[in-house]
Structures are given as C-alpha cells and as structure tokens.
Scaffold this active site. Structure first.
Site, PDB file in Angstrom:
ATOM      1  N   ARG A  47       0.991  -1.201  -0.155  1.00 16.06           N
ATOM      2  CA  ARG A  47       0.141   0.046   0.056  1.00 16.06           C
ATOM      3  C   ARG A  47       0.800   1.296  -0.143  1.00 16.06           C
ATOM      4  NH1 ARG A  47      -4.561   0.280   4.314  1.00 16.06           N
ATOM      5  NH2 ARG A  47      -2.586  -0.259   5.734  1.00 16.06           N
ATOM      6  N   LYS A 146      -2.022 -19.356   5.178  1.00 18.52           N
ATOM      7  CA  LYS A 146      -2.666 -19.681   6.118  1.00 18.52           C
ATOM      8  C   LYS A 146      -2.621 -18.417   7.366  1.00 18.52           C
ATOM      9  CE  LYS A 146      -0.747 -21.534   9.651  1.00 18.52           C
ATOM     10  NZ  LYS A 146       0.223 -20.624  10.296  1.00 18.52           N
ATOM     11  N   HIS A 176       3.336 -24.680   4.875  1.00 20.09           N
ATOM     12  CA  HIS A 176       4.779 -24.645   4.385  1.00 20.09           C
ATOM     13  C   HIS A 176       5.163 -25.922   5.107  1.00 20.09           C
ATOM     14  CE1 HIS A 176       5.403 -22.994   8.533  1.00 20.09           C
ATOM     15  NE2 HIS A 176       6.570 -23.272   8.370  1.00 20.09           N
ATOM     16  N   LYS A 180       8.594 -28.964   3.805  1.00 14.87           N
ATOM     17  CA  LYS A 180       9.735 -29.349   4.452  1.00 14.87           C
ATOM     18  C   LYS A 180      10.366 -30.668   3.823  1.00 14.87           C
ATOM     19  CE  LYS A 180       8.748 -26.946   8.773  1.00 14.87           C
ATOM     20  NZ  LYS A 180       9.743 -25.837   8.887  1.00 14.87           N
ATOM     21  N   GLU A 214       8.437 -24.747  19.829  1.00 11.86           N
ATOM     22  CA  GLU A 214       9.270 -23.858  19.405  1.00 11.86           C
ATOM     23  C   GLU A 214       9.665 -22.889  20.678  1.00 11.86           C
ATOM     24  OE1 GLU A 214       7.550 -21.379  15.816  1.00 11.86           O
ATOM     25  OE2 GLU A 214       5.595 -21.861  16.889  1.00 11.86           O
ATOM     26  N   HIS A 238      -0.781 -27.463  10.265  1.00  9.97           N
ATOM     27  CA  HIS A 238       0.529 -28.345  10.198  1.00  9.97           C
ATOM     28  C   HIS A 238       0.339 -29.581  10.852  1.00  9.97           C
ATOM     29  CE1 HIS A 238       2.006 -24.404   8.883  1.00  9.97           C
ATOM     30  NE2 HIS A 238       2.359 -23.811  10.152  1.00  9.97           N
TER      31      HIS A 238
HETATM   32  C1  BG6 Z   1       3.985 -20.583  11.161  1.00 11.67           C
HETATM   33  C2  BG6 Z   1       3.208 -20.085  12.334  1.00 11.67           C
HETATM   34  O1  BG6 Z   1       2.860 -21.243  10.338  1.00 11.67           O
HETATM   35  O2  BG6 Z   1       4.737 -21.551  11.462  1.00 11.67           O
HETATM   36  C3  BG6 Z   1       4.447 -19.595  13.290  1.00 11.67           C
HETATM   37  O3  BG6 Z   1       2.357 -19.029  12.179  1.00 11.67           O
HETATM   38  C4  BG6 Z   1       5.296 -20.647  13.769  1.00 11.67           C
HETATM   39  O4  BG6 Z   1       3.490 -19.151  14.550  1.00 11.67           O
HETATM   40  C5  BG6 Z   1       5.862 -21.349  12.144  1.00 11.67           C
HETATM   41  O5  BG6 Z   1       6.238 -20.308  14.217  1.00 11.67           O
HETATM   42  C6  BG6 Z   1       6.747 -22.256  12.630  1.00 11.67           C
HETATM   43  O6  BG6 Z   1       7.300 -22.916  11.335  1.00 11.67           O
HETATM   44  P1  BG6 Z   1       8.780 -23.578  11.280  1.00 11.67           P
HETATM   45  O7  BG6 Z   1       8.907 -23.811   9.890  1.00 11.67           O
HETATM   46  O8  BG6 Z   1       9.856 -22.605  11.777  1.00 11.67           O
HETATM   47  O9  BG6 Z   1       8.495 -24.496  12.080  1.00 11.67           O
END
Ligand code: BG6
Length: 487
Positions: A47, A146, A176, A180, A214, A238
């Site tokens: 924007r 997402k 994503h 992987k 995480e 995921h």
């Molecule tokens: C994302 C989430 O989809 O995946 C994040 O929105 C998360 O909150 C991330 O940190 C984790 O992805 P990865 O590839 O680092 O395990």
C-alpha cells in the site's frame, strides 16, 4: 532441475514479514541455483508509495539478515534484484489494479502467480479486484497463506469468494510444513519402502506422538497471534497435515488428487470430539515468564501487543483417534507450543511390546521399538531396537539406528518455501490443500474452539522453557503412556 517457464510472481504483502523473512530469500536461493532464470519477474505489492529503488534497498537489508552470510553472494544478488519490481496497490481500491494490469499486460501469456501473503481479511477483496480488472488469465494461479479463516464458516466464505474468480486447480492453499524436506521424506519412507507398511497399523503401533515445539515467543506478531492462538496457528493446519501423512492409505499415484483424496479420508475419519472430550482430551496452556537456554524471557501477557488477561492459548496438547480399520484404538497425541524447552519437530511412532517377554531384564517402555522421525532442527530418522549387550549374559538394551540427513547428503537443505514456490510456478498441486480438506480440518477443530470459548477457566499456565503444563503429561499418562521427553 527442470527449467522454469517464464513467470510473473505478484507478491501481495510484498513488504511484510513473511515476504522479507521467507519468500524473497527463498526466491533468491532458487534464482542463484537455477541454470536458466530468463523470464523471471517478481513484483512486490504494497500500500505504501515506494520507488523500485527504495523497495530493493529494503529487500536487500532484510535478505542480508535472513540469508546465511556464506550464501549471500553479491553478484548473485545483483542478478536476482534485476527481476524485482514494486507496485503500489491498495487491495481495496479497484482502480489501483489497473496500474498492476498495465505492468502485466506487457507479457500476457506468461504464468502468473498471485501470492497473497496478506491478512486473510484481504483475500476476497484482492481476488475480486484481480478478476474485475481482467488480470486472471488461464495460466494464472493464486496462493493463499494460512490461516484461511477463523472457523468453518469464515473459511467457507473465503473459499467461496476466491472460487468465483479462480478455478479450484488454480488455487494453491499453502501449508509450509508440507514443503519441508523431511516431510517429503516421510512420504518416501512410507511409500518407497516395503519395510514399514506391514507394521503400520493398530496391529503393531501402540501410539503416535507428533510434537511441534518452538522456543520463540510471539516475535513482534503479538496482535495477530493473540487473535489466532496455537490451535488455529499450528494444529488446524500443520499438525493435522502431518497426521494425515502418517495415517493415510497408500495412494495409487502421487497425482495431486490421489494424494489429497487419501488425506481427506484421514481428516474425515477423525473421531469427532464431544463437549466432554474437549474437557478431558485437550489441554491448552499459556506461558509465564521463565528462561530459554539460560536467558530470561517475559510471560505471554507481558509481550508487546498482548492485552493483560488474554485467554489466548500458546500451547495445545490433545488426543485424537481415527475411526477406521487401520487405526481404531491407536491414540495420536498432538502437541505444539511457543517458548518450550527446545525447538523440536518430531513424529514418534511407538510400537507394541513383544507379546511374550523372553528376556526378563527388559520390560515396559524400554522393550518397545520406536521410530523417531525428526523434522527439525537435525533432520533424521532413529529406529530404536533391542540388542544384546556384549558379554556372556543375555542382557538386552535399546540401541538406535540413526540416519542423519545432513551427514548423509552434505548439501544445504532447501527451505520449504523454495520447493513450494517452484511447485506453484510449475503447476504442481500435490503439496497444497484442497478445499474439502480445509473444510474437514475446520469441522474437526470447531468443537474444540467452542468448548474452550464456553469454559470459564483460563488456559493453564506453564513456565517458559518447559514442555508445557503438567496436564499435558497427565493427558498421555492417563493411558499409561508418556511423551518421549518424559521417559
Ligand atoms: C507458522 C506459524 O505457520 O509456522 C508460526 O504461523 C510458527 O507461529 C511457524 O512460528 C513455525 O514454522 P517453522 O517452519 O519455523 O517450524
């Protein structure tokens, strides 16, 4: 490597966090390592009024931060930057799309990828305006990041509106995790070997544990995260996608629909959770101040952008079961959390104990075979077997056959986005979610959302730097089992 067709990639949210941190670095790597990059064009869209030069400066500054210094090559960067452009477009202003149109009309026959790395609230407006401006050619694709919706109804609404402009085969719903390398390896492991398939059912498998842990907190995404929570951010997509890959029947081919039909069957076989199940089979938590690797970190409610008294969960553990012949009665424990003890993504398949113990020195937990599939940080496979300890006694001890992918292949692992972006450009839908999969995932998640909303109790506190609330261990403990980290 198959050469790519010439393409225009129009990146909505082109100055946003995902574009800077993941998408543009991923494109840089693919550009650097591809033989032919003639015909690549990437247009960041935002924007803000920005010149091309100002945009390039920002992208480069971010790239120097997010690309490993040993991989950042000045010459390669200059070549990549030549493909980059910027266009100012307000997603809600139909008139702005005409400007984008004149940029794209120079080469109308190319593959056109519209990547929506924006808030999902803008998806419908962007698609509508793209359609109205006549920018959607037969060779166009749209990529949706997402979270797609907040619940079943909002996800359906988005899908409906996007579907008015793009055909289902043009829609790439990205998760994503499916890009992987190790998740791909999971598919290879299951369907490229005869070894596992005969064991892969209730007859031999006792329980499955999937953990996505995480150590990071909400990382400047406070407002987004507080509106989302771990269930929508990690479980609905995921974790359920990983569960599908573990539990699906072998597909007849790797054609997109053959794979996705089988994943859909898994989602539809998930035993629906009743109100009582939500209370007894799910655990939600929220971190309090603690320490990660010896460094003190604040609690969730002290993070920037998080309102005091927030009830958003940063941790979820739950027990899922599948109503089908292969898996009936086998618990699938799913767990994810922020600010956990370690960064760890793994699938643990625990096999049943031998039916008759010949060797009394080993029993229980130690007697069971186990397959550990580590997705990150050190991608690999461990198969735990019992073997005899050298010596004259018949003493057995668990040992692990360990396959470390980095040691085996000595090559840089592609980031998930590198693969997924290339798949979109090539028109390969296998690793993207189909609309009915998304519906089925939301349908299973919704009772949990509702149950939690009506529960007056807040999420259970856990100290940052631990494996989550004690109730998570109790959830598995009630079945006489334990998370791998608790054993
Ligand atoms: C994302 C989430 O989809 O995946 C994040 O929105 C998360 O909150 C991330 O940190 C984790 O992805 P990865 O590839 O680092 O395990």
């Amino acid at each position: 490597m198959i050469p790519l067709e010439a393409f225009d990639l129009i990146l909505f949210g082109g100055s946003g966090d995902l574009a800077m941190r993941k998408l543009l670095p991923a494109l840089y790597y693919r550009h650097r390592d591809s033989h032919s990059t003639a015909g690549w064009r990437i247009v960041g869209v935002g924007r803000e009024e920005l010149s091309r030069e100002a945009y390039l400066e920002r992208v480069e500054a971010a790239a120097r931060k997010f690309i490993a210094p040993r991989d950042f090559d000045d010459e390669a960067w200059v070549a990549f930057a030549r493909c980059l452009d910027y266009a100012r477009v307000d997603a809600r202003q139909a008139g702005d799309f005409a400007r984008l149109g004149s940029l794209l009309s120079e080469k109308p026959a190319r593959v056109r990828v519209f990547y929506l790395a924006t808030a999902p609230g803008l998806f419908s407006a962007i698609c509508h305006n793209l359609g109205a401006a006549g920018l959607v050619t037969p060779d166009s694709r749209v990529v949706l990041e997402k979270p797609l919706g907040r619940d079943l109804a909002s996800a359906r609404e988005i899908n409906e509106l996007v579907g008015e402009v793009f055909r289902e085969e043009q829609i790439y719903r990205i998760d994503h995790y499916l890009g992987k390398e190790t998740v791909q390896n999971l598919i290879a492991l299951r369907f490229g070997n005869t070894l596992f398939e005969p064991l892969w059912s209730r007859a031999c498998v006792r329980d499955v544990q999937i953990t996505l842990a995480e150590t990071v907190g909400v990382e400047g995404r406070g407002e987004f995260y507080d509106n989302t929570g771990a269930l929508r951010d990690m479980v609905q997509n995921h974790l359920l996608q990983l569960l599908c890959i573990i539990a699906m029947e072998p597909p007849a081919s790797i054609d997109p629909d053959a794979m996705r039909d089988e994943k859909l069957k898994v989602l539809r076989a998930l035993r629906p959770l009743t109100r009582e199940d939500v209370a007894t089979r799910t655990v939600r938590g929220q971190y309090r101040a603690g320490a990660i690797n010896g460094r003190p970190v604040p609690g969730y409610q002290e993070e920037e952008g998080i309102p005091a008294g927030s009830r958003t969960e940063t941790f979820v553990a739950l027990k899922a079961e599948l109503n089908n012949w292969r898996w009936a009665g086998v618990p699938f424990y799913l767990r994810t959390g922020k600010r956990m003890q370690e960064r760890l993504a793994e699938v643990v398949v625990n096999f049943r104990e031998v039916p008759h113990a010949l060797f009394p020195s080993v029993s229980g937990e130690r007697a069971a075979n186990r397959l550990v599939i580590r997705l990150q940080p050190d991608e690999g496979l461990e198969l735990h077997l019992l073997a005899k300890v050298p010596g004259d006694e018949m003493r057995l001890r668990p040992v692990a056959l360990n396959l470390d992918f980095a040691e085996t292949y000595h090559t840089r692992q592609w980031d998930a986005y590198e693969r997924l972006l290339m798949d979109v450009i090539r028109g390969k839908l296998t690793l993207f979610m189909r609309r009915d999969e998304l519906d089925a995932a939301w349908r299973w998640i919704e009772p949990i959302l509702e149950g939690w909303e009506q529960d007056p109790a807040p999420p259970r506190p856990y100290t940052a730097g631990t494996w989550g609330p004690a109730a998570s261990s109790a959830l598995v403990g009630r079945d006489g089992l334990a998370w791998l980290q608790d054993t």
